[in-house]
Structure formats: C-alpha cells, structure tokens
Motif scaffolding. Structure first.
Motif, PDB file in Angstrom:
ATOM      1  N   ILE A 136       0.871  -1.171   0.000  1.00 32.63           N
ATOM      2  CA  ILE A 136       0.000   0.000   0.000  1.00 32.63           C
ATOM      3  C   ILE A 136       0.903   1.214   0.000  1.00 32.63           C
ATOM      4  O   ILE A 136       1.701   1.404   0.925  1.00 32.63           O
ATOM      5  N   ALA A 137       0.812   2.021  -1.043  1.00 31.61           N
ATOM      6  CA  ALA A 137       1.791   3.085  -1.252  1.00 31.61           C
ATOM      7  C   ALA A 137       1.129   4.454  -1.343  1.00 31.61           C
ATOM      8  O   ALA A 137       0.123   4.620  -2.049  1.00 31.61           O
ATOM      9  N   ALA A 138       1.678   5.418  -0.627  1.00 29.91           N
ATOM     10  CA  ALA A 138       1.301   6.803  -0.860  1.00 29.91           C
ATOM     11  C   ALA A 138       1.692   7.144  -2.291  1.00 29.91           C
ATOM     12  O   ALA A 138       2.788   6.788  -2.742  1.00 29.91           O
ATOM     13  N   ASP A 139       0.805   7.820  -3.015  1.00 36.03           N
ATOM     14  CA  ASP A 139       1.052   7.964  -4.446  1.00 36.03           C
ATOM     15  C   ASP A 139       2.286   8.805  -4.775  1.00 36.03           C
ATOM     16  O   ASP A 139       2.810   8.730  -5.887  1.00 36.03           O
ATOM     17  N   LEU A 188       3.522  -0.822   3.927  1.00 35.54           N
ATOM     18  CA  LEU A 188       3.055   0.528   3.633  1.00 35.54           C
ATOM     19  C   LEU A 188       4.256   1.417   3.369  1.00 35.54           C
ATOM     20  O   LEU A 188       5.177   1.477   4.188  1.00 35.54           O
ATOM     21  N   THR A 189       4.277   2.085   2.228  1.00 37.37           N
ATOM     22  CA  THR A 189       5.290   3.112   1.976  1.00 37.37           C
ATOM     23  C   THR A 189       4.592   4.465   2.024  1.00 37.37           C
ATOM     24  O   THR A 189       3.635   4.700   1.290  1.00 37.37           O
ATOM     25  N   ARG A 190       5.076   5.326   2.897  1.00 39.47           N
ATOM     26  CA  ARG A 190       4.493   6.651   3.068  1.00 39.47           C
ATOM     27  C   ARG A 190       5.591   7.703   3.025  1.00 39.47           C
ATOM     28  O   ARG A 190       6.779   7.390   3.191  1.00 39.47           O
ATOM     29  N   LEU A 199      -2.973   7.912   5.800  1.00 42.58           N
ATOM     30  CA  LEU A 199      -2.893   6.623   5.128  1.00 42.58           C
ATOM     31  C   LEU A 199      -2.424   5.543   6.106  1.00 42.58           C
ATOM     32  O   LEU A 199      -2.966   4.434   6.122  1.00 42.58           O
ATOM     33  N   GLU A 200      -1.442   5.876   6.935  1.00 36.33           N
ATOM     34  CA  GLU A 200      -0.963   4.901   7.917  1.00 36.33           C
ATOM     35  C   GLU A 200      -2.058   4.545   8.918  1.00 36.33           C
ATOM     36  O   GLU A 200      -2.248   3.365   9.265  1.00 36.33           O
ATOM     37  N   VAL A 218       5.962  -0.523   8.035  1.00 37.30           N
ATOM     38  CA  VAL A 218       5.837   0.820   7.467  1.00 37.30           C
ATOM     39  C   VAL A 218       7.222   1.300   7.060  1.00 37.30           C
ATOM     40  O   VAL A 218       8.177   1.190   7.841  1.00 37.30           O
ATOM     41  N   VAL A 219       7.339   1.799   5.844  1.00 40.47           N
ATOM     42  CA  VAL A 219       8.582   2.396   5.360  1.00 40.47           C
ATOM     43  C   VAL A 219       8.304   3.868   5.092  1.00 40.47           C
ATOM     44  O   VAL A 219       7.402   4.209   4.325  1.00 40.47           O
ATOM     45  N   THR A 220       9.070   4.748   5.754  1.00 42.44           N
ATOM     46  CA  THR A 220       8.891   6.190   5.592  1.00 42.44           C
ATOM     47  C   THR A 220       9.986   6.741   4.690  1.00 42.44           C
ATOM     48  O   THR A 220      11.172   6.482   4.910  1.00 42.44           O
ATOM     49  N   LEU A 221       9.569   7.487   3.677  1.00 38.35           N
ATOM     50  CA  LEU A 221      10.499   8.063   2.705  1.00 38.35           C
ATOM     51  C   LEU A 221      10.556   9.575   2.860  1.00 38.35           C
ATOM     52  O   LEU A 221       9.544  10.219   3.161  1.00 38.35           O
TER      53      LEU A 221
END
Length: 230
Positions: A136-139, A188-190, A199-200, A218-221
């Motif tokens: 599930i990815a933040a766009d 989840l990438t956010r 989203l998280e 959760v992976v935060t970028l």
C-alpha cells in the motif's frame, strides 16, 4: 480445434459467483444459481477463475472448442459496460507468468503486477489478491524514491492512494480486502509529510477490523528520496 479450456462441475458449484467476477472475459455466467461456461470462444484458457472457486468446481480439460476470440470478448464487454463507467478500471492481472526480470543492459521493466492500482478503484476480491504480498503506497512515494519498482513493488500487489487528495477514509475498503482475501503480508510506503499519517492510520484500522494477524511494516520516505525508517 483441440485446446485447453475450463470445465465446471455443477454438482460442486455452490453458486457463490466468485468465478464469474474473476473471469475478465465474461466467459462465465450464473444460470439458475450455478456457474456456467457461456461461450467457448470467450474463454482464454488462462484460468483466472480457478483460484476464485472455493469448492474446486472448476478444472482444465483439453477438448474440441472454438478458438479464443478476443474481438468478440471486447465487443461483449462494450455492450455490458454501464453508462458513464470507465472500462480502464476493469481488474486484470498484468504478468500471469510472474514478475518481469530485467535482462542485462535492458531498461528497467515495470514491476506492476495488476490493474487498477488506485485504492478507490480496486476490487475487494480478485484472483491476484490470493496469497499476495500487499504493498500500500502513498502515491508520491514512487516519484520520490528512484528504485521504487525494484525494491518495493517487485513480487507485490500494489495499491496506491492519497487520503488528502481523494478525501476519503480507506480503512473500510482495505479491511474488506484483507478480510476477504488470503493476504500474506502488508507493506506501507508513506512520505515523511504529516498528511501521509492518514494513510498509515487507515492501514492500522484496516488490519484491526479485518480480525486477522497479518505481518506488516511501514517504510517512511523523505521528500528528497531517502529511506528514513523501515
């Protein structure tokens, strides 16, 4: 011609209709409460319907059958398409043979394995969700992180969204996807920006509402393309 085609055992069919929903070609329909192969030339023989059947009523056989007619399938889809709906949002598997592998020296291939990708357009049930590792990815994340396809999307089914732009709460739909399919894991990438917290939160609530124990991370970028936390 002799070719591989599906066969439905009506004695085993419980009339759930999942196979008809999973058949992207419209070859399967519900007749008198039972699934039935409507036309041989609509069946491509790939078997997306097989994993959708909970009773094992569908199998492959080799027999005399009309060849698959893609033009007839498309014409039938056009007739069935509701007015105002988008045919481009139809669910489909992109790489039935598995993830693409990059040949030496070739451009990096897409690792997107299904369509559609937007959470609000995704079906709740689809064959590609069975046994899936869900991303599930933040766009924004795929634009921020250069190696996103290879590092995150490869081997995953990808759903993309932004609750701030869509103005919706994804939790209910994501919970239904998790509850009604055999999802093996959730990543989840956010982005680091505060609005991605929505989203998280939606993913956390979906996992709770699903009633299942599913491994997740959760992976935060960062906005400049770094991994801050994973």
């Amino acid at each position: 011609m002799i070719r591989k085609i599906i066969q439905i055992d009506e004695n085993k069919c419980n009339g759930c209709g999942l196979c008809a929903k999973a058949c992207h070609e419209g070859a399967i329909g519900m007749v008198a409460g039972k699934a039935r192969l409507l036309r041989d030339d609509y069946c491509d023989g790939l078997g997306d319907c097989l994993p959708a059947c909970p009773t094992g009523a569908i199998s492959f056989v080799e027999r005399e059958a009309a060849p698959y007619d893609q033009q007839a399938v498309q014409q039938n889809k056009a007739k069935q398409q509701p007015s105002g709906s988008c045919p481009g949002s139809a669910a489909r598997l992109l790489h039935p043979a598995g993830p693409q592998v990059q040949p030496t020296g070739a451009p990096c291939p897409s690792q997107l394995n299904q369509w559609p990708v937007q959470i609000k357009l995704a079906p709740i049930q689809a064959p590609y969700f069975q046994g899936a590792r869900l991303l599930i990815a933040a766009d924004c994340s795929a634009y921020a992180y250069g190696n996103f396809h290879q590092e995150f999307m490869q081997g995953h089914i990808t759903l993309v969204g932004c609750p701030k732009l869509d103005g919706v709460d994804y939790a209910e739909k994501l919970a239904a996807i998790l509850e009604q399919n055999d999802i093996k894991s959730v990543t989840l990438t956010r982005m680091e920006v505060p609005c991605c917290g929505g989203l998280e939160q939606a993913v956390v609530r979906a996992l709770q509402q699903s009633g299942k124990f599913i491994p997740w991370q959760v992976v935060t970028l960062s906005t400049d393309g770094r991994i801050l936390d994973r």
